[in-house]
Design a protein around this motif. Structure first.
Motif, PDB file in Angstrom:
ATOM      1  N   LEU A 298       0.830  -1.199   0.000  1.00  0.00           N
ATOM      2  CA  LEU A 298       0.000   0.000   0.000  1.00  0.00           C
ATOM      3  C   LEU A 298       0.871   1.258   0.000  1.00  0.00           C
ATOM      4  O   LEU A 298       1.803   1.392   0.778  1.00  0.00           O
ATOM      5  N   GLY A 299       0.557   2.168  -0.919  1.00  0.00           N
ATOM      6  CA  GLY A 299       1.270   3.441  -0.981  1.00  0.00           C
ATOM      7  C   GLY A 299       2.516   3.430  -1.828  1.00  0.00           C
ATOM      8  O   GLY A 299       3.122   4.482  -2.061  1.00  0.00           O
ATOM      9  N   VAL A 300       2.937   2.252  -2.319  1.00  0.00           N
ATOM     10  CA  VAL A 300       4.135   2.152  -3.159  1.00  0.00           C
ATOM     11  C   VAL A 300       3.741   2.345  -4.618  1.00  0.00           C
ATOM     12  O   VAL A 300       2.796   1.729  -5.102  1.00  0.00           O
ATOM     13  N   ILE A 301       4.455   3.218  -5.308  1.00  0.00           N
ATOM     14  CA  ILE A 301       4.163   3.506  -6.715  1.00  0.00           C
ATOM     15  C   ILE A 301       5.401   3.208  -7.561  1.00  0.00           C
ATOM     16  O   ILE A 301       6.518   3.588  -7.202  1.00  0.00           O
ATOM     17  N   TRP A 302       5.194   2.527  -8.677  1.00  0.00           N
ATOM     18  CA  TRP A 302       6.272   2.213  -9.613  1.00  0.00           C
ATOM     19  C   TRP A 302       6.108   3.081 -10.861  1.00  0.00           C
ATOM     20  O   TRP A 302       4.992   3.304 -11.317  1.00  0.00           O
ATOM     21  N   TYR A 303       7.256   3.550 -11.406  1.00  0.00           N
ATOM     22  CA  TYR A 303       7.215   4.416 -12.584  1.00  0.00           C
ATOM     23  C   TYR A 303       7.911   3.738 -13.761  1.00  0.00           C
ATOM     24  O   TYR A 303       8.993   3.171 -13.617  1.00  0.00           O
ATOM     25  N   THR A 304       7.262   3.837 -14.919  1.00  0.00           N
ATOM     26  CA  THR A 304       7.918   3.351 -16.132  1.00  0.00           C
ATOM     27  C   THR A 304       8.979   4.359 -16.561  1.00  0.00           C
ATOM     28  O   THR A 304       8.935   5.530 -16.185  1.00  0.00           O
ATOM     29  N   ASN A 305       9.957   3.870 -17.364  1.00  0.00           N
ATOM     30  CA  ASN A 305      11.064   4.691 -17.856  1.00  0.00           C
ATOM     31  C   ASN A 305      11.877   5.300 -16.706  1.00  0.00           C
ATOM     32  O   ASN A 305      12.365   6.418 -16.793  1.00  0.00           O
TER      33      ASN A 305
ATOM     34  N   ALA B 251      24.624  -5.653 -13.672  1.00  0.00           N
ATOM     35  CA  ALA B 251      24.632  -4.234 -13.989  1.00  0.00           C
ATOM     36  C   ALA B 251      23.517  -3.522 -13.232  1.00  0.00           C
ATOM     37  O   ALA B 251      22.462  -4.108 -12.967  1.00  0.00           O
ATOM     38  N   ARG B 252      23.731  -2.279 -12.899  1.00  0.00           N
ATOM     39  CA  ARG B 252      22.710  -1.476 -12.234  1.00  0.00           C
ATOM     40  C   ARG B 252      21.972  -0.667 -13.305  1.00  0.00           C
ATOM     41  O   ARG B 252      22.107   0.552 -13.396  1.00  0.00           O
ATOM     42  N   ASP B 253      21.231  -1.396 -14.123  1.00  0.00           N
ATOM     43  CA  ASP B 253      20.552  -0.794 -15.264  1.00  0.00           C
ATOM     44  C   ASP B 253      19.131  -1.350 -15.362  1.00  0.00           C
ATOM     45  O   ASP B 253      18.655  -1.694 -16.444  1.00  0.00           O
ATOM     46  N   ILE B 254      18.455  -1.437 -14.209  1.00  0.00           N
ATOM     47  CA  ILE B 254      17.147  -2.076 -14.106  1.00  0.00           C
ATOM     48  C   ILE B 254      16.018  -1.049 -14.182  1.00  0.00           C
ATOM     49  O   ILE B 254      16.045  -0.037 -13.481  1.00  0.00           O
ATOM     50  N   TYR B 255      15.035  -1.335 -15.037  1.00  0.00           N
ATOM     51  CA  TYR B 255      13.861  -0.472 -15.202  1.00  0.00           C
ATOM     52  C   TYR B 255      12.592  -1.275 -14.920  1.00  0.00           C
ATOM     53  O   TYR B 255      12.509  -2.452 -15.276  1.00  0.00           O
ATOM     54  N   TYR B 256      11.613  -0.613 -14.318  1.00  0.00           N
ATOM     55  CA  TYR B 256      10.322  -1.264 -14.086  1.00  0.00           C
ATOM     56  C   TYR B 256       9.617  -1.463 -15.429  1.00  0.00           C
ATOM     57  O   TYR B 256       9.597  -0.559 -16.274  1.00  0.00           O
ATOM     58  N   ALA B 257       9.022  -2.651 -15.626  1.00  0.00           N
ATOM     59  CA  ALA B 257       8.332  -2.949 -16.886  1.00  0.00           C
ATOM     60  C   ALA B 257       6.823  -3.020 -16.702  1.00  0.00           C
ATOM     61  O   ALA B 257       6.074  -2.224 -17.268  1.00  0.00           O
ATOM     62  N   LYS B 258       6.338  -3.976 -15.877  1.00  0.00           N
ATOM     63  CA  LYS B 258       4.893  -4.131 -15.718  1.00  0.00           C
ATOM     64  C   LYS B 258       4.598  -5.073 -14.555  1.00  0.00           C
ATOM     65  O   LYS B 258       5.497  -5.691 -13.982  1.00  0.00           O
ATOM     66  N   ILE B 259       3.311  -5.191 -14.219  1.00  0.00           N
ATOM     67  CA  ILE B 259       2.854  -6.146 -13.221  1.00  0.00           C
ATOM     68  C   ILE B 259       2.116  -7.267 -13.945  1.00  0.00           C
ATOM     69  O   ILE B 259       1.196  -7.019 -14.733  1.00  0.00           O
ATOM     70  N   GLU B 260       2.539  -8.502 -13.675  1.00  0.00           N
ATOM     71  CA  GLU B 260       1.963  -9.655 -14.370  1.00  0.00           C
ATOM     72  C   GLU B 260       0.967 -10.386 -13.476  1.00  0.00           C
ATOM     73  O   GLU B 260       0.546  -9.873 -12.438  1.00  0.00           O
ATOM     74  N   ASN B 261       0.618 -11.602 -13.875  1.00  0.00           N
ATOM     75  CA  ASN B 261      -0.303 -12.427 -13.098  1.00  0.00           C
ATOM     76  C   ASN B 261       0.216 -12.664 -11.680  1.00  0.00           C
ATOM     77  O   ASN B 261       1.436 -12.701 -11.452  1.00  0.00           O
ATOM     78  N   TYR B 262      -0.685 -12.819 -10.753  1.00  0.00           N
ATOM     79  CA  TYR B 262      -0.368 -13.058  -9.343  1.00  0.00           C
ATOM     80  C   TYR B 262       0.414 -11.897  -8.731  1.00  0.00           C
ATOM     81  O   TYR B 262       1.195 -12.068  -7.788  1.00  0.00           O
ATOM     82  N   ASN B 263       0.231 -10.690  -9.314  1.00  0.00           N
ATOM     83  CA  ASN B 263       0.839  -9.465  -8.784  1.00  0.00           C
ATOM     84  C   ASN B 263       2.368  -9.504  -8.783  1.00  0.00           C
ATOM     85  O   ASN B 263       3.011  -8.875  -7.940  1.00  0.00           O
ATOM     86  N   THR B 264       2.942 -10.243  -9.714  1.00  0.00           N
ATOM     87  CA  THR B 264       4.399 -10.306  -9.843  1.00  0.00           C
ATOM     88  C   THR B 264       4.896  -9.115 -10.654  1.00  0.00           C
ATOM     89  O   THR B 264       4.417  -8.866 -11.759  1.00  0.00           O
ATOM     90  N   LYS B 265       5.850  -8.389 -10.102  1.00  0.00           N
ATOM     91  CA  LYS B 265       6.410  -7.238 -10.812  1.00  0.00           C
ATOM     92  C   LYS B 265       7.552  -7.703 -11.716  1.00  0.00           C
ATOM     93  O   LYS B 265       8.374  -8.522 -11.315  1.00  0.00           O
ATOM     94  N   ARG B 266       7.602  -7.149 -12.909  1.00  0.00           N
ATOM     95  CA  ARG B 266       8.585  -7.548 -13.910  1.00  0.00           C
ATOM     96  C   ARG B 266       9.485  -6.358 -14.236  1.00  0.00           C
ATOM     97  O   ARG B 266       9.009  -5.239 -14.439  1.00  0.00           O
TER      98      ARG B 266
END
Length: 257
Positions: A64-71, A84-99
Motif C-alpha cells: 500500500l502506498g508504493v508507486i512504480w514508474y515506467t522509464n 549491472a545497475r541498469d534495471i527499469y520497471y516494466a509491468k505487473i503480471e499475473n499473481y501481482n508479480t512485478k517484472r
C-alpha cells in the motif's frame, strides 16, 4: 492507473530518452496536445509525456502506498544475470508479480525470487567474506585486488565479465578493470562498475559487426557505434576514452586513431 501530481510527487527521477541523463525537468502542459513538456538540462532535448517517454505511475497491488514508474532506472537494483545497475520497471503480471527489464543484458527479471550475492550485499548488515582473486575467473571480488576501498561502497564489490565477448576483448577489459582497482581511492567501486557496464555494451557491438581484433577498431568504428546507440552519455564516452587511452599507453593494444 493513477494521476500524477507533478509539482508534489516528481523529484527529477526520470531519465532523458536521448542522452540517458538523470533529472529531466517537468514543465507545463502544451495546450495543442494536452501533453506535459519535459526538458533535459544536459542535451537541451525537449519531449512530451506518453508519446515519447511513456511515463506511467503504477500502484503496487500488494504494498500500500508504493508507486512504480515506467522509464525510471532503479539504481539500487542489480541484475542477477549481468550484475549491472541498469534495471527499469516494466509491468505487473499475473499473481501481482512485478517484472523488470535490464537494458544492459536485455533480459527480464521478476521481483523477490531471484536474489544473488550481489543483490544481497548492498542491503545486508553483514560484510561478506572476500573471495580469492583469479584473473581467469569471470566473477571478481574487487576487495581481493584492493582492500582499501571505502567500506560504504561495498554494495558494488562484485563484477561479472561473463557477458563480455569476444575473448580477446574481454582479456584487455580485465586488465583495465584490474588497473582501476589497483589505483585505489581515485576510482570508487561504483565508478568501476559503471565503466565495466559501458564496455560490456560496446563488446556487444563488436560481436554484431564481426570485429576480430583491435587492429579493426578505429575512430570511424567508434563513431558508428555511438551513432547507433539509443542513449549516449558522459559515462559511456568517458569509459571508452579511458579504456582506449590506458590500453594504448600501457602497450596492451594499439588502435588506428
Amino acid at each position: 492507473m493513477i494521476e500524477i501530481d507533478w509539482k508534489k510527487d516528481y523529484k527529477g527521477e526520470f531519465i532523458c530518452p536521448k542522452c540517458n541523463t538523470l533529472g529531466i525537468i517537468a514543465r507545463g502542459v502544451k495546450q495543442s496536445n494536452n501533453k506535459r513538456v519535459f526538458a533535459c538540462q544536459s542535451c537541451k532535448y525537449q519531449f512530451y509525456e506518453s508519446c515519447q517517454i511513456q511515463i506511467k505511475a503504477i500502484e503496487d497491488p500488494i504494498n500500500l502506498g508504493v508507486i512504480w514508474y515506467t522509464n525510471y532506472r532503479y539504481k539500487e537494483f542489480i541484475c542477477p544475470e549481468c550484475e549491472a545497475r541498469d534495471i527499469y520497471y516494466a509491468k505487473i503480471e499475473n499473481y501481482n508479480t512485478k517484472r523488470y527489464f535490464c537494458r544492459t543484458c536485455r533480459k527480464y527479471q521478476c521481483d523477490s525470487i531471484q536474489l544473488t550475492p550481489a543483490n544481497l550485499s548492498h542491503y545486508s548488515s553483514k560484510t561478506r567474506p572476500v573471495q580469492p582473486f583469479e584473473f581467469d575467473n569471470d566473477k571478481w571480488d574487487l576487495r581481493a585486488i584492493n582492500p582499501n576501498f571505502d567500506q560504504r561502497d561495498t554494495g558494488y564489490f562484485t563484477v561479472n565479465f561473463s557477458l563480455i565477448k569476444p575473448v580477446w576483448f574481454k582479456k584487455e577489459v580485465k586488465k583495465y578493470i584490474y588497473s582501476l582497482c589497483k589505483a585505489g581511492q581515485s576510482n570508487t567501486l561504483a565508478t568501476i562498475n559503471n565503466y565495466l557496464s559501458a564496455l560490456r555494451i560496446f563488446s556487444r557491438y563488436i560481436c554484431q559487426t564481426n570485429i576480430t581484433g583491435f587492429d579493426q577498431i578505429n575512430r570511424s568504428l567508434i563513431l558508428d557505434y555511438l551513432a547507433k546507440e539509443k542513449t549516449v552519455n558522459k559515462s559511456k564516452l568517458g569509459a571508452l576514452r579511458s579504456f582506449f587511452i590506458a590500453g594504448t599507453l600501457r602497450g596492451w593494444f594499439s588502435i588506428d586513431k
